[in-house]
Design an enzyme around this catalytic site. Structure first.
Site: not given
Ligand SMILES: Cc1cc2nc3c(=O)[nH]c(=O)nc-3n(C[C@H](O)[C@H](O)[C@H](O)COP(=O)(O)OP(=O)(O)OC[C@H]3O[C@@H](n4cnc5c(N)ncnc54)[C@H](O)[C@@H]3O)c2cc1C
Length: 642
Positions: A176, A184, A469
């Site tokens: 991470e 997010n 949206r």
């Molecule tokens: C404020 C907000 C509210 C939302 N509300 C909703 C909701 O109510 N319902 C819904 O369905 N969706 C919602 N979404 C969308 C949803 O939260 C995201 O699409 C989802 O959480 C993404 O999950 P993920 O695991 O793909 O990425 P993330 O949870 O963003 O995790 C990705 C991780 O990878 C890490 N990373 C990135 N690059 C690297 C690298 N090179 N090396 C190591 N680590 C790295 C990042 O730092 C991060 O910790 C919301 C988004 C936001 C911002």
């Protein structure tokens, strides 16, 4: 079975974090001159995300002896990363020149401001302490480790994959780049879409308009699969009606067809069908990890149907806590401040990851079975936004974002570098719900779609507030100053301490001037400076439609309560970049596909880094379910790889 190597890797991870802390606090020779204070303990407070952060600081005549955060309401897993690290850094460095924790900057600044106040009270030299530089950390030794499965990104998808791969018997290492886990996911509103017979039995049947279902059934099919799914929906709906059920109709088929049409048929129906067939399993799996959801479903903005599940814990903390509790109990290492730079390929197979550690040292993790990319989207990468955007006038710095700072699209670049195909990159989602100062979703007073309206600066409604949206955001761009007011009443906030979806009470928001409260619509109009007659008419027209439950002039069909009970509330909102629908191409096993349509052996991806599921427009509440469903699939696939 977890090996000795894994234990060693945990040691490495912990050592890395400790090394960062200690090395980060080494002082430059010029910074060692002793400061002068009036010895004693002083207290002060400053505004954080969740209200006042109160600190007490103890000084000797020469040193800052201790910094304690005595009271705060910062969200667990979000602001508390600052609470855990900033006080120690101040004391160890004897300085106020401490970097804020990325992703917890408001909490960090609150602690620093309160400590600064204490330094003043103790007669210390604030300017000198602010100027006191911390020497760069010494570079730690390079690290090489091996695990069955290596996961890049400790957000929702990455951690779901880590738990699943470990449950399947694989050793796992998670990398991470940020100083804390969660991405997010942890700051999200956390709504999770799934058809769920038990919960939806508690929703009234009329919460889902029949016209929506009939339109989906009657639409011209785009493929054989589409036609089969329409026939399936027809069968399911007829069976529901024949059973005389009182609850809301829903099914994975309806969810899939709404997702497909809601994304303008740009999404891959095979991926969508696979996804909606597993969302309820995802809820049950989370519950097996002790995560709790409320008993009823709601409709999150842009979800189009009352199937959004609401976690009991604030924001996305429930998901992350469930995962990290499992991972720490099973000693699965999560290496923080470790940025993946390259997927290592050997004979056409992904066999590891090269990363940079907290001190700039090289970290190499070999993967015996597979590498999972789960790095999230690119809403915070202006260059990528501008490069891929085709549908918005601009996505330059003039448009803020709801996302955490790490959402910079790294996984898309990593995947592309090893030949991954990309799909749907031009589809970038904006919400009409950004905070006017920061673009974040904090301060958003809506609780669900049914009970609130949007009005422009003239107090007039301008869009179906239950629409997609992109439709709502495009309509907002047409309004004066691209700014609107969300207006609702006591039905959304029965008491002043009722919280919004972002862990803030309505009383706090009103006290901070981020929301307005009045006993009449006219008084509310005066506060937000919109013509009272217009606002009163907008509310009266809306109320008439709640009674009639018919499609209104804007096409709105989703209603629950009238806006007729004081206190009335309003909060301002602007467009903000929220989600990137495009990304690395995957199949239903979350295997990454290359530009010639072939599977890249050993490489998997899940979550917002992938493309193809949401099409041109993601339904609200579909992303969290994506992280869980596809995170689990990626974890299972990688663990099963030979
Ligand atoms: C404020 C907000 C509210 C939302 N509300 C909703 C909701 O109510 N319902 C819904 O369905 N969706 C919602 N979404 C969308 C949803 O939260 C995201 O699409 C989802 O959480 C993404 O999950 P993920 O695991 O793909 O990425 P993330 O949870 O963003 O995790 C990705 C991780 O990878 C890490 N990373 C990135 N690059 C690297 C690298 N090179 N090396 C190591 N680590 C790295 C990042 O730092 C991060 O910790 C919301 C988004 C936001 C911002």
């Amino acid at each position: 079975m977890q090996s000795k190597k894994r234990i060693k890797a945990i040691g490495v991870a912990v050592a890395l974090i400790v090394a960062t802390l200690l090395a980060g606090c080494a002082q430059t020779p010029a910074a060692t001159a002793k400061a002068a204070f009036k010895a004693g303990t002083y207290t002060a407070s400053a505004k954080g995300m969740g209200g006042d952060v109160k600190v007490s600081v103890t000084f000797s005549a020469t040193d800052i002896v201790s910094v304690k955060v005595d009271q705060h309401n910062e969200t667990p897993g979000v602001g508390d990363a600052a609470i855990k690290t900033i006080p120690g850094k101040i004391v160890q460095g004897q300085t106020l020149n401490v970097d804020v924790v990325a992703g917890a900057s408001i909490s960090s600044k609150a602690i620093l401001a309160a400590v600064e106040e204490c330094v003043k009270k103790a007669g210390g030299d604030v300017a000198a302490l602010k100027a006191k530089k911390i020497a760069a950390a010494a570079k730690a030794a390079d690290v090489t480790e091996t695990a069955d499965v290596v996961i890049i990104g400790a957000g929702g998808a990455g951690l779901a994959a880590a738990v699943t791969a470990h449950q399947a018997g694989s050793s796992v290492i998670v990398l991470e780049k940020m100083p804390k886990v969660g991405g997010n996911t942890i700051i999200s509103g956390a709504a999770y879409n799934s058809a769920d017979p038990a919960r939806q039995a508690l929703s009234p049947a009329e919460a889902g308009p029949e016209a929506t279902i009939q339109a989906l059934i009657a639409a011209k099919p785009a493929s054989d699969l589409h036609a089969q799914m329409q026939a399936q929906l027809k069968k399911e709906y007829e069976a529901y009606k024949a059973a005389g059920s009182k609850g809301l109709f829903d099914s994975p088929t309806l969810h899939a067809l709404q997702t497909y049409e809601g994304g303008d048929r740009v999404g891959d129906l095979v991926l969508i069908k696979n996804y909606t067939s597993k969302t309820l399993d995802g809820v049950k799996w989370l519950e097996s990890l002790n995560m709790k959801f409320t008993d009823t479903c709601f409709t999150v903005l842009g979800a189009l149907w009352q199937r959004s599940h609401k976690p009991v814990k604030p924001l996305g903390t429930g998901y992350i806590e469930a995962y990290t509790t499992y991972l720490s109990a099973n000693k699965v290492p999560v290496m923080l401040e470790t940025t993946a730079k390259k997927v290592i390929m050997k004979n056409g197979r992904a066999v590891g990851v090269e990363a940079v550690g907290p001190t700039g040292n090289k970290i190499t993790i070999n993967a015996k079975k597979g590498v999972i990319i789960a790095t999230g989207g690119f809403s915070k990468n202006i260059e990528m936004r501008q490069k891929y955007n085709k549908h918005w006038k601009t996505l330059d710095t003039s448009i803020m974002s709801t996302n955490h700072p790490g959402a910079t699209g790294d996984g898309i670049v990593l995947g592309e570098a090893v030949g991954a195909d990309l799909v749907g990159m031009e589809w970038i989602q904006l919400l009409p719900m950004g905070d006017p100062q920061t673009g974040s979703l904090s301060g958003n007073i809506e609780q669900g779609v049914e009970d609130r309206i949007f009005v422009n600066k003239q107090g007039n409604r301008f869009v179906d507030e239950g629409a997609r949206r992109d439709v709502m955001t495009n309509a907002l761009f047409q309004q004066e100053g691209a700014t609107m007011w969300v207006v609702l009443d006591k039905h959304s906030y029965p008491t002043g301490d009722t919280k919004n979806n972002f862990n803030e009470t309505i009383d706090e928001l009103v006290a901070a001037g981020r929301a307005y409260k009045a006993d009449t619509i006219e008084a509310l109009a005066a506060q937000i400076k919109v013509p009272a007659a217009n606002l009163a008419k907008a509310v009266a027209d809306f109320n008439a439609n709640v009674d009639a439950k018919t499609k209104d002039a804007f096409g709105r069909t989703l209603y629950s309560h009238k806006i007729d009970t004081a206190p009335y509330y309003a909060g301002a909102r602007v467009p903000t970049v929220h989600h990137t629908m495009g990304g690395v191409k995957v199949n239903t096993d979350c295997q990454v596909i290359d530009k010639s349509g072939k599977i890249i052996a050993g490489l998997y991806a899940a979550g917002e880094v992938t493309g193809g599921l949401h099409g041109s427009n993601r339904l609200g509440g579909n992303a969290l379910a994506d992280t869980v469903v596809n995170g689990r699939i990626a974890g299972t696939s990688a663990a099963a790889a030979k």
